[in-house]
Design a protein around this motif. Structure first.
Motif, PDB file in Angstrom:
ATOM      1  N   PRO A   1       0.863  -1.305  -0.117  1.00  0.00           N
ATOM      2  CA  PRO A   1       0.085   0.181  -0.009  1.00  0.00           C
ATOM      3  C   PRO A   1       0.940   1.251   0.073  1.00  0.00           C
ATOM      4  O   PRO A   1       0.353   2.392  -0.444  1.00  0.00           O
ATOM      5  CB  PRO A   1      -0.757  -0.086   1.214  1.00  0.00           C
ATOM      6  CG  PRO A   1       0.171  -1.215   2.153  1.00  0.00           C
ATOM      7  CD  PRO A   1       0.698  -2.009   1.130  1.00  0.00           C
ATOM      8  N   ARG A   2       2.185   1.224   0.426  1.00  0.00           N
ATOM      9  CA  ARG A   2       2.951   2.347   0.526  1.00  0.00           C
ATOM     10  C   ARG A   2       2.911   3.110  -0.904  1.00  0.00           C
ATOM     11  O   ARG A   2       3.222   4.242  -0.913  1.00  0.00           O
ATOM     12  CB  ARG A   2       4.460   1.954   0.974  1.00  0.00           C
ATOM     13  CG  ARG A   2       5.304   3.148   1.300  1.00  0.00           C
ATOM     14  CD  ARG A   2       4.974   3.977   2.394  1.00  0.00           C
ATOM     15  NE  ARG A   2       5.644   5.054   2.738  1.00  0.00           N
ATOM     16  CZ  ARG A   2       5.480   6.215   1.925  1.00  0.00           C
ATOM     17  NH1 ARG A   2       3.975   6.358   1.582  1.00  0.00           N
ATOM     18  NH2 ARG A   2       6.076   7.520   2.174  1.00  0.00           N
ATOM     19  N   VAL A   3       3.118   2.186  -1.998  1.00  0.00           N
ATOM     20  CA  VAL A   3       2.961   2.776  -3.430  1.00  0.00           C
ATOM     21  C   VAL A   3       1.832   3.594  -3.554  1.00  0.00           C
ATOM     22  O   VAL A   3       2.066   4.681  -4.107  1.00  0.00           O
ATOM     23  CB  VAL A   3       3.217   1.692  -4.291  1.00  0.00           C
ATOM     24  CG1 VAL A   3       3.317   2.296  -5.705  1.00  0.00           C
ATOM     25  CG2 VAL A   3       4.682   0.866  -4.121  1.00  0.00           C
ATOM     26  N   PHE A   4       0.643   2.966  -3.366  1.00  0.00           N
ATOM     27  CA  PHE A   4      -0.486   3.613  -3.840  1.00  0.00           C
ATOM     28  C   PHE A   4      -0.547   4.894  -2.936  1.00  0.00           C
ATOM     29  O   PHE A   4      -1.046   6.131  -3.361  1.00  0.00           O
ATOM     30  CB  PHE A   4      -1.926   2.859  -3.580  1.00  0.00           C
ATOM     31  CG  PHE A   4      -1.938   1.689  -4.373  1.00  0.00           C
ATOM     32  CD1 PHE A   4      -1.954   1.783  -5.616  1.00  0.00           C
ATOM     33  CD2 PHE A   4      -1.815   0.440  -3.857  1.00  0.00           C
ATOM     34  CE1 PHE A   4      -1.985   1.091  -6.708  1.00  0.00           C
ATOM     35  CE2 PHE A   4      -1.850  -0.802  -4.890  1.00  0.00           C
ATOM     36  CZ  PHE A   4      -1.930  -0.588  -6.153  1.00  0.00           C
ATOM     37  N   GLU A   5      -0.097   4.844  -1.529  1.00  0.00           N
ATOM     38  CA  GLU A   5      -0.283   5.946  -0.688  1.00  0.00           C
ATOM     39  C   GLU A   5       0.778   7.249  -1.213  1.00  0.00           C
ATOM     40  O   GLU A   5       0.126   8.299  -1.200  1.00  0.00           O
ATOM     41  CB  GLU A   5       0.309   5.522   0.837  1.00  0.00           C
ATOM     42  CG  GLU A   5      -0.514   4.692   1.463  1.00  0.00           C
ATOM     43  CD  GLU A   5      -0.084   4.206   2.747  1.00  0.00           C
ATOM     44  OE1 GLU A   5       1.020   4.546   3.081  1.00  0.00           O
ATOM     45  OE2 GLU A   5      -0.780   3.184   3.525  1.00  0.00           O
ATOM     46  N   ALA A   6       1.891   6.916  -1.744  1.00  0.00           N
ATOM     47  CA  ALA A   6       2.840   7.909  -2.197  1.00  0.00           C
ATOM     48  C   ALA A   6       2.044   8.620  -3.200  1.00  0.00           C
ATOM     49  O   ALA A   6       2.076   9.764  -3.648  1.00  0.00           O
ATOM     50  CB  ALA A   6       4.063   7.372  -2.521  1.00  0.00           C
ATOM     51  N   VAL A   7       1.419   7.643  -4.336  1.00  0.00           N
ATOM     52  CA  VAL A   7       0.793   8.331  -5.635  1.00  0.00           C
ATOM     53  C   VAL A   7      -0.358   9.145  -5.133  1.00  0.00           C
ATOM     54  O   VAL A   7      -0.486  10.158  -5.809  1.00  0.00           O
ATOM     55  CB  VAL A   7       0.660   7.167  -6.600  1.00  0.00           C
ATOM     56  CG1 VAL A   7      -0.283   7.865  -7.658  1.00  0.00           C
ATOM     57  CG2 VAL A   7       1.678   6.672  -7.016  1.00  0.00           C
ATOM     58  N   GLY A   8      -1.023   8.724  -4.168  1.00  0.00           N
ATOM     59  CA  GLY A   8      -2.099   9.577  -3.893  1.00  0.00           C
ATOM     60  C   GLY A   8      -1.868  10.795  -3.093  1.00  0.00           C
ATOM     61  O   GLY A   8      -2.400  11.692  -3.348  1.00  0.00           O
ATOM     62  N   VAL A   9      -0.793  10.927  -2.543  1.00  0.00           N
ATOM     63  CA  VAL A   9      -0.277  12.169  -2.061  1.00  0.00           C
ATOM     64  C   VAL A   9       0.110  13.153  -2.964  1.00  0.00           C
ATOM     65  O   VAL A   9      -0.185  14.359  -2.993  1.00  0.00           O
ATOM     66  CB  VAL A   9       0.764  12.022  -0.974  1.00  0.00           C
ATOM     67  CG1 VAL A   9       1.524  13.375  -0.662  1.00  0.00           C
ATOM     68  CG2 VAL A   9       0.494  11.372   0.260  1.00  0.00           C
ATOM     69  N   ALA A  10       0.922  12.532  -4.340  1.00  0.00           N
ATOM     70  CA  ALA A  10       1.131  13.413  -5.111  1.00  0.00           C
ATOM     71  C   ALA A  10      -0.059  13.849  -6.014  1.00  0.00           C
ATOM     72  O   ALA A  10       0.045  15.157  -6.395  1.00  0.00           O
ATOM     73  CB  ALA A  10       2.304  12.632  -6.071  1.00  0.00           C
ATOM     74  N   LEU A  11      -0.866  12.994  -6.109  1.00  0.00           N
ATOM     75  CA  LEU A  11      -2.217  13.392  -6.907  1.00  0.00           C
ATOM     76  C   LEU A  11      -2.805  14.518  -6.247  1.00  0.00           C
ATOM     77  O   LEU A  11      -3.636  15.323  -6.906  1.00  0.00           O
ATOM     78  CB  LEU A  11      -2.880  12.265  -7.148  1.00  0.00           C
ATOM     79  CG  LEU A  11      -4.067  12.256  -8.141  1.00  0.00           C
ATOM     80  CD1 LEU A  11      -3.595  12.624  -9.517  1.00  0.00           C
ATOM     81  CD2 LEU A  11      -4.978  10.909  -7.870  1.00  0.00           C
TER      82      LEU A  11
END
Length: 489
Positions: free
Chosen positions: A10-20
């Motif tokens: 989930p760390r990958v999705f979380e990082a992308v979500g923050v950038a988005l």
């Protein structure tokens, strides 16, 4: 994912979500897709979080590997499988003086990515560097003895000068192992660049031989180095703020030059900080401390001797010059005379003038303006703002029609007469430029000829030797102005 595989972290999705979440609503973003595991994971996760419509994949074909064409095809297919728009650009990697292949390729890659972002209306460019990349960068900079700017390593986001797309690194706090776990869980096909295993490259040597040992004895080294980078970035911001204060007081000609005397009034550390900052604002490659210290030493020596033309500091295809209390960078080598020849010759352009109001010269990045004296809003004002009340500063229409006009580069030794009296002596352009304190970087201007006679020189005016001594006072006259691109309305 299959029962035998762990789920995507989930760390990958979380990082992308923050950038988005940091993007404006519905703003478009691009992912720099090399085809490797890092960028492949970033693109796949971006599509799953943001949807395909907001994203475009950008690929740069360097041509350095025998497999470059295969990588291009792979990246295009990877994007198409996910319904993402794809764009690519081929570049020639030409190494500048003292530049490594890696640095030249990186420079070419970012220029191509910035161009594609501008062409596709992209708000942000996402790059796939991760926590391991950041740790390796800090270690490399430490081993090279870099200053704070180097230790700050890679910023989470920044907007380079002259570009429109914000560069963002969403994965900077994600480990390489987490990206590989994601790729495995999602069965992603990706490219393994053979050069990544070549330990002759410093980064690869750290990756394969140094960081594994660090991980055994110092398990938290990545986080520690990330904190070091953050502290260095904070300190660098303070130094940049100090440099901005100094620039406001010392800069001349919109930042293209510095006051020699005011620069030398600073102590060495503050002057070196200003020189580094100034070079960054000009888009010049960073110079070593040794080179900048030598430049400052020479500036102090020539300041005492009053011989600025003896300054000899070359860096990245530029030469540091000093002229009449101005310090500036000029294209070329310091062995070339700063005040006699133009930096480089350009192709000759010709025009059979038939009343045109403008003559665009792309190779000079500017335009000749032919303004009727009766309607010219700048009548009475030269292109440097000096008042002109004598009609010998203008040209009869019959002269402009008498032969073909040509725009040529300086070759050295050209002469013109600016005195109104018929028997006034001609002077060399070099002498006239020096007399008017025109710095060398402004002397690279097109010379306007009528037939074989020099007619007009930007910053100097009309060559009165090319005008008829007797003329019809009622004949329409034209004022010629030279406008650089940024000055064209």
């Amino acid at each position: 994912p299959t029962p035998h595989k762990p789920p995507a972290p989930p760390r990958v999705f979380e990082a992308v979500g923050v950038a988005l979440s940091a993007l404006p609503v519905n703003a478009r973003f691009a992912v720099a897709l090399s085809g490797g595991v890092d960028s492949s994971v970033l693109l796949d996760a971006a599509v799953r979080v943001a949807g395909a419509s907001r994203c475009i994949a950008l690929h740069v074909h360097h041509g350095l590997s025998a497999h470059a064409d295969e990588w291009l095809a792979h990246c295009e297919a990877f994007a198409q499988e996910r319904g993402i728009e794809f764009a690519a650009q081929r570049v020639d990697v030409s190494r500048g003086q003292g530049m490594s292949v890696e640095a030249a390729a990186r420079d070419a890659r970012y220029r191509a990515l910035d161009a594609m972002c501008a062409a596709h209306g992209v708000h942000a460019l996402w790059l796939a560097q991760h926590a391991d990349d950041q740790a390796e960068t800090v270690l490399l900079q430490l081993l090279r003895g870099a200053g704070l700017a180097g230790l700050a390593a890679m910023a989470p986001e920044y907007l380079p000068a002259g570009t429109s797309a914000l560069r963002v690194r969403p994965l900077l706090h994600v480990l390489r192992a987490q990206l590989e776990q994601y790729a495995n869980a999602r069965d992603l096909r990706y490219i393994d660049d053979e050069s990544n295993a070549d330990t002759r490259y410093a980064r690869n040597a750290l990756r394969h031989e140094v960081t594994p040992a660090l991980a055994v004895h110092f398990p938290g080294f990545r986080d520690a180095l990330a904190r070091t980078a953050a502290h260095a970035a904070s300190a660098q911001r303070l130094l940049d703020e100090l440099a901005r204060i100094d620039m406001n007081a010392i800069a001349r000609d919109e930042g293209r030059a510095l006051s020699h005397d005011l620069l030398l009034a600073l102590d060495d550390e503050r002057a070196l900080n200003l020189l580094r900052y100034w070079m960054r604002t000009l888009g010049l490659a960073t110079a070593s401390t040794a080179r900048l210290t030598d430049a400052l030493r020479q500036l102090r020596e020539i300041g005492a001797a009053g011989e600025g033309h003896h300054l000899r500091v070359d860096h990245a295809g530029q030469a540091l010059r000093s002229y009449r209390d101005l310090v500036y960078w000029e294209a070329g080598d310091s062995s070339e005379p700063a005040d006699e020849t133009a930096p480089r010759a350009r192709a000759v352009s010709e025009l059979a003038w038939q009343g045109e109001s403008i003559w665009r010269l792309p190779q000079w990045r500017g335009t000749f303006v032919f303004a009727d004296v009766d309607t010219d809003p700048d009548a009475g004002v030269s292109d440097e703002g000096a008042a002109s009340s004598n009609d010998t500063d203008t040209i009869p229409v019959s002269v402009l029609r008498a032969a073909v006009l040509s725009a040529r580069s300086r070759s050295g030794g050209e002469r013109m007469r600016i005195g109104a009296a018929p028997n006034a002596p001609s002077r060399t352009l070099k002498n006239l430029f020096q007399e008017r304190a025109v710095p060398a970087w402004k002397r690279d201007v097109p010379l306007l000829y009528i037939g074989d006679a020099l007619l007009f020189v930007p910053l100097l005016g009309v060559n009165r030797a090319a005008l008829p001594e007797l003329h019809d006072a009622a004949e329409p006259r034209i004022r010629i102005l030279w406008r650089e691109d940024l000055l064209i309305a």
